[in-house]
Motif scaffolding. Structure first.
Motif, PDB file in Angstrom:
ATOM      1  N   ALA A 114       0.772  -1.227  -0.093  1.00 23.18           N
ATOM      2  CA  ALA A 114       0.203   0.015  -0.151  1.00 23.18           C
ATOM      3  C   ALA A 114       0.997   1.241  -0.010  1.00 23.18           C
ATOM      4  O   ALA A 114       0.544   2.473  -0.796  1.00 23.18           O
ATOM      5  N   PRO A 115       1.992   1.444   0.673  1.00 22.43           N
ATOM      6  CA  PRO A 115       2.486   2.788   0.907  1.00 22.43           C
ATOM      7  C   PRO A 115       3.293   2.818  -0.324  1.00 22.43           C
ATOM      8  O   PRO A 115       3.265   4.072  -0.936  1.00 22.43           O
ATOM      9  N   ALA A 116       3.906   1.903  -0.773  1.00 23.51           N
ATOM     10  CA  ALA A 116       4.533   2.146  -2.059  1.00 23.51           C
ATOM     11  C   ALA A 116       3.673   2.378  -3.384  1.00 23.51           C
ATOM     12  O   ALA A 116       4.061   3.133  -4.201  1.00 23.51           O
ATOM     13  N   ILE A 139       2.691 -11.875   7.955  1.00 23.17           N
ATOM     14  CA  ILE A 139       1.949 -12.213   6.448  1.00 23.17           C
ATOM     15  C   ILE A 139       2.119 -11.240   5.565  1.00 23.17           C
ATOM     16  O   ILE A 139       2.331  -9.979   5.878  1.00 23.17           O
ATOM     17  N   CYS A 140       2.348 -11.775   4.187  1.00 23.91           N
ATOM     18  CA  CYS A 140       2.769 -11.163   3.074  1.00 23.91           C
ATOM     19  C   CYS A 140       3.937 -10.213   3.212  1.00 23.91           C
ATOM     20  O   CYS A 140       4.843 -10.802   3.981  1.00 23.91           O
ATOM     21  N   ASN A 141       4.465  -9.152   2.643  1.00 23.44           N
ATOM     22  CA  ASN A 141       5.632  -8.309   2.834  1.00 23.44           C
ATOM     23  C   ASN A 141       5.094  -7.188   3.215  1.00 23.44           C
ATOM     24  O   ASN A 141       4.225  -6.317   2.244  1.00 23.44           O
ATOM     25  N   THR A 142       5.441  -6.619   4.432  1.00 24.89           N
ATOM     26  CA  THR A 142       5.130  -5.173   4.763  1.00 24.89           C
ATOM     27  C   THR A 142       6.500  -4.415   5.122  1.00 24.89           C
ATOM     28  O   THR A 142       6.521  -3.665   5.800  1.00 24.89           O
ATOM     29  N   GLY A 143       7.698  -4.765   4.278  1.00 22.88           N
ATOM     30  CA  GLY A 143       8.715  -4.315   4.701  1.00 22.88           C
ATOM     31  C   GLY A 143       9.225  -3.152   3.604  1.00 22.88           C
ATOM     32  O   GLY A 143       8.331  -2.477   3.287  1.00 22.88           O
ATOM     33  N   LEU A 148       3.453 -15.606  -3.052  1.00 22.23           N
ATOM     34  CA  LEU A 148       4.575 -15.769  -2.253  1.00 22.23           C
ATOM     35  C   LEU A 148       5.332 -14.481  -1.594  1.00 22.23           C
ATOM     36  O   LEU A 148       6.573 -14.497  -1.714  1.00 22.23           O
ATOM     37  N   GLN A 149       4.560 -13.500  -1.588  1.00 23.01           N
ATOM     38  CA  GLN A 149       5.230 -12.062  -1.064  1.00 23.01           C
ATOM     39  C   GLN A 149       6.115 -12.402   0.296  1.00 23.01           C
ATOM     40  O   GLN A 149       7.052 -11.877   0.760  1.00 23.01           O
ATOM     41  N   GLY A 150       5.547 -13.270   1.314  1.00 21.59           N
ATOM     42  CA  GLY A 150       6.204 -13.792   2.229  1.00 21.59           C
ATOM     43  C   GLY A 150       7.398 -14.640   1.962  1.00 21.59           C
ATOM     44  O   GLY A 150       8.470 -13.980   2.824  1.00 21.59           O
ATOM     45  N   ALA A 172      -8.639  -4.301   5.771  1.00 25.39           N
ATOM     46  CA  ALA A 172      -8.296  -5.134   4.477  1.00 25.39           C
ATOM     47  C   ALA A 172      -6.796  -5.328   4.545  1.00 25.39           C
ATOM     48  O   ALA A 172      -6.142  -4.426   4.560  1.00 25.39           O
ATOM     49  N   ASN A 173      -6.324  -6.572   4.297  1.00 21.90           N
ATOM     50  CA  ASN A 173      -4.982  -7.016   4.065  1.00 21.90           C
ATOM     51  C   ASN A 173      -4.886  -8.210   3.335  1.00 21.90           C
ATOM     52  O   ASN A 173      -5.894  -8.783   2.932  1.00 21.90           O
ATOM     53  N   LYS A 174      -3.626  -8.605   2.983  1.00 19.66           N
ATOM     54  CA  LYS A 174      -3.551  -9.762   2.175  1.00 19.66           C
ATOM     55  C   LYS A 174      -4.261 -10.911   2.525  1.00 19.66           C
ATOM     56  O   LYS A 174      -4.493 -11.196   3.914  1.00 19.66           O
ATOM     57  N   ILE A 175      -4.802 -11.670   1.504  1.00 17.31           N
ATOM     58  CA  ILE A 175      -5.565 -12.741   1.654  1.00 17.31           C
ATOM     59  C   ILE A 175      -4.844 -13.723   2.839  1.00 17.31           C
ATOM     60  O   ILE A 175      -3.764 -13.886   2.371  1.00 17.31           O
ATOM     61  N   GLY A 181       0.389  -5.768   8.330  1.00 12.73           N
ATOM     62  CA  GLY A 181       0.029  -4.471   7.608  1.00 12.73           C
ATOM     63  C   GLY A 181      -1.500  -4.297   6.974  1.00 12.73           C
ATOM     64  O   GLY A 181      -2.352  -4.893   7.540  1.00 12.73           O
ATOM     65  N   ALA A 182      -1.904  -3.072   6.230  1.00 15.32           N
ATOM     66  CA  ALA A 182      -3.056  -3.029   6.015  1.00 15.32           C
ATOM     67  C   ALA A 182      -3.184  -2.252   4.584  1.00 15.32           C
ATOM     68  O   ALA A 182      -2.175  -1.599   4.142  1.00 15.32           O
ATOM     69  N   ASP A 183      -4.208  -2.657   3.734  1.00 14.35           N
ATOM     70  CA  ASP A 183      -4.346  -1.838   2.550  1.00 14.35           C
ATOM     71  C   ASP A 183      -5.687  -0.715   2.572  1.00 14.35           C
ATOM     72  O   ASP A 183      -5.551  -0.076   1.730  1.00 14.35           O
ATOM     73  N   GLY A 227       9.927  -0.575   6.247  1.00 12.81           N
ATOM     74  CA  GLY A 227       8.438  -0.946   6.273  1.00 12.81           C
ATOM     75  C   GLY A 227       7.353  -0.513   7.342  1.00 12.81           C
ATOM     76  O   GLY A 227       7.708   0.200   8.272  1.00 12.81           O
ATOM     77  N   THR A 228       6.241  -1.273   7.342  1.00  7.49           N
ATOM     78  CA  THR A 228       5.180  -0.864   8.447  1.00  7.49           C
ATOM     79  C   THR A 228       5.389  -1.893   9.393  1.00  7.49           C
ATOM     80  O   THR A 228       6.102  -1.890  10.307  1.00  7.49           O
ATOM     81  N   ALA A 229       4.541  -2.996   9.397  1.00  7.39           N
ATOM     82  CA  ALA A 229       4.790  -4.216  10.355  1.00  7.39           C
ATOM     83  C   ALA A 229       6.066  -4.442  10.305  1.00  7.39           C
ATOM     84  O   ALA A 229       6.454  -5.026  11.294  1.00  7.39           O
ATOM     85  N   LEU A 248      10.207  -3.144   0.960  1.00  5.31           N
ATOM     86  CA  LEU A 248       9.628  -3.259  -0.502  1.00  5.31           C
ATOM     87  C   LEU A 248       8.353  -3.000  -0.574  1.00  5.31           C
ATOM     88  O   LEU A 248       7.892  -2.692  -1.602  1.00  5.31           O
ATOM     89  N   ALA A 249       7.689  -2.772   0.366  1.00  2.04           N
ATOM     90  CA  ALA A 249       6.145  -2.249   0.263  1.00  2.04           C
ATOM     91  C   ALA A 249       6.158  -0.783   0.431  1.00  2.04           C
ATOM     92  O   ALA A 249       4.971  -0.222   0.534  1.00  2.04           O
ATOM     93  N   ALA A 250       7.180  -0.143   0.847  1.00  3.44           N
ATOM     94  CA  ALA A 250       7.193   1.108   1.216  1.00  3.44           C
ATOM     95  C   ALA A 250       8.266   1.903   0.347  1.00  3.44           C
ATOM     96  O   ALA A 250       8.236   1.699  -0.970  1.00  3.44           O
ATOM     97  N   ALA A 305      -5.931   0.951 -11.123  1.00  2.33           N
ATOM     98  CA  ALA A 305      -5.138  -0.285 -11.287  1.00  2.33           C
ATOM     99  C   ALA A 305      -5.176  -1.515 -10.364  1.00  2.33           C
ATOM    100  O   ALA A 305      -4.941  -2.302 -10.542  1.00  2.33           O
ATOM    101  N   ARG A 306      -5.235  -0.829  -8.972  1.00  3.54           N
ATOM    102  CA  ARG A 306      -5.429  -2.033  -7.891  1.00  3.54           C
ATOM    103  C   ARG A 306      -6.476  -1.158  -6.933  1.00  3.54           C
ATOM    104  O   ARG A 306      -6.202  -0.143  -6.098  1.00  3.54           O
ATOM    105  N   PRO A 307      -7.751  -1.680  -6.685  1.00  6.65           N
ATOM    106  CA  PRO A 307      -8.704  -1.068  -6.009  1.00  6.65           C
ATOM    107  C   PRO A 307      -8.699  -1.272  -4.600  1.00  6.65           C
ATOM    108  O   PRO A 307      -9.336  -0.319  -3.933  1.00  6.65           O
TER     109      PRO A 307
HETATM  110  O1  MRU Z   1      -0.808  -7.560  -3.168  1.00  5.11           O
HETATM  111  P1  MRU Z   1       0.269  -6.828  -2.401  1.00  5.11           P
HETATM  112  O2  MRU Z   1       1.236  -7.529  -2.191  1.00  5.11           O
HETATM  113  O3  MRU Z   1       0.287  -5.422  -2.973  1.00  5.11           O
HETATM  114  O4  MRU Z   1      -0.364  -7.021  -0.972  1.00  5.11           O
HETATM  115  C1  MRU Z   1       0.184  -6.287   0.088  1.00  5.11           C
HETATM  116  C2  MRU Z   1      -0.393  -6.501   1.424  1.00  5.11           C
HETATM  117  O5  MRU Z   1      -1.403  -7.105   1.528  1.00  5.11           O
HETATM  118  C3  MRU Z   1       0.197  -5.753   2.613  1.00  5.11           C
HETATM  119  O6  MRU Z   1       0.322  -6.339   3.587  1.00  5.11           O
HETATM  120  C4  MRU Z   1      -0.130  -4.396   2.506  1.00  5.11           C
HETATM  121  O7  MRU Z   1      -0.372  -3.535   1.323  1.00  5.11           O
HETATM  122  C5  MRU Z   1       0.602  -3.323   3.496  1.00  5.11           C
HETATM  123  S1  MRU Z   1       2.341  -2.956   2.840  1.00  5.11           S
HETATM  124  C6  MRU Z   1       3.011  -2.123   4.106  1.00  5.11           C
END
Ligand code: MRU
Length: 342
Positions: free
Chosen positions: A51-53, A151-155, A190-192, A241-244, A230-232, A163-165, A157-159, A84-86
């Protein structure tokens, strides 16, 4: 390096540079993005994600659009970019912030706004890391070293830089308080396993990857002190809402009486969305589930449900840590959000 950044050009339009996350963990490759449609493609195939990235990408994408296209085409491209991503509200937030600045102050204004979104993310992640680490001291008293599950990637790479979490996990590691991290592999992409494990290894942290379905027994057996996710998008009532797979982890954490923390910037709190039921969940189609790296794993013709996110109800969340505060959800509402009454 930063996950995503703006590369200025002395005599003309600048461009976006980002780490291509589809190539990790094997290859650390950089993608130079000059056109907004290339950016939309990168977002759609998750070369840039989290989400942040996505917020930074959205804001910088507006700059790409207005500096490379006639205004009517640029506005159409910006609409496609925003959609692009809702699920991740930060993408819309980044686009809206830069577009409003463009309408006020032209392309230079949009660029300033995009750089501010980037810089605010860097500062927000630092603040969340410290606040999350302090909160864990309160929630898990008497434990010098913590084992945490994510779960997922909140490092980073996500910002942008941290990262967040996973930023909180990094902070624990830097403070010598991380015993071990447990990273859910995060099917289907496999983001994790690919990204979080890569980041933990680079930090020098001890970790294990587990299949997502092992999260419940791992929590139930004891030995995990806290779950950090993390959270979307966070709705006004705290549903998140966050990764499945996050919802299943939250249920298992509640069963095991393990604190379940959401770590996200204030920009992920969406006051316009009343509850989790109002959050649009992206469905990414059958192929990601029925094939694995080009290899078919389900019979030809099989179809799959592939919701990319789920919603964890607020009552399963111990607290939400943002860059500004720790949100206690006991009132059934995120404080400070004004809901429109219809
Ligand atoms: O589908 P992704 O990889 O974009 O999903 C990301 C997540 O669900 C993360 O947990 C969320 O965006 C928080 S990232 C700091």
């Amino acid at each position: 390096m930063r996950t995503i950044d703006w590369i200025p050009a002395p005599d003309g339009p600048g461009h976006i540079q980002l780490i291509d996350q589809t190539r990790l963990p094997d290859t650390l490759a950089v993608l130079d993005v000059h056109e907004v449609d290339e950016l939309i493609d990168a977002i759609t195939r998750l070369a840039v994600r989290g989400a942040p990235a996505l917020g930074v990408a959205g804001a910088m994408g507006v700059v790409l659009a207005v500096q490379t296209q006639p205004l009517d085409q640029a506005r159409q491209a910006i609409t496609r970019l925003r959609a692009a991503r809702p699920t991740a509200v930060n993408l819309a937030f980044g686009v809206d912030t830069a577009l409003a600045a463009f309408d006020r102050a032209g392309a230079p204004g949009a660029l300033d706004a995009a750089l501010a979104v980037r810089d605010q993310d860097i500062a927000a992640c630092r603040a969340m890391a410290r606040r999350g680490s302090d909160l864990l001291t309160e929630l898990v008293p008497g434990r010098e070293r913590l084992t945490v599950l994510t779960i997922c990637n909140t490092g980073a790479l996500a910002a942008v830089e941290h990262g967040t979490a996973l930023g909180v996990v990094e902070q624990l590691h830097l403070e010598g308080r991380l015993e071990r991290a447990v990273a859910c592999e995060t099917r289907p992409l496999l983001q994790g396993a690919r990204l979080t494990a890569w980041e933990l290894a680079r930090m020098g942290a001890s970790y294990d990857v587990i299949v997502d379905s092992a999260a419940a027994i791992t929590l139930a057996r004891g030995g995990v002190d806290a779950v950090l996710v993390g959270a979307d998008r966070i709705a006004a009532n705290g549903d998140t809402a966050n990764k499945i797979g996050t919802f299943a982890v939250a249920l298992a954490a509640a069963h095991a009486r393990v604190p379940f923390l959401v770590v996200a910037p204030e920009t992920t709190v969406d006051g316009d969305t009343a509850t989790g039921a109002d959050i649009e969940i992206e469905d990414r189609g059958s192929d990601e589930v029925c094939t694995f790296r080009g290899l078919r794993v389900a019979p030809a013709g099989a179809t799959a449900l592939n919701p990319a996110f789920d919603v964890t109800p607020a009552e399963l969340i111990t607290a939400i840590v943002t860059d500004a505060r720790v949100i206690d959800l006991s009132t059934g509402q995120v404080p400070g959000i004004e809901q429109e009454t219809s």
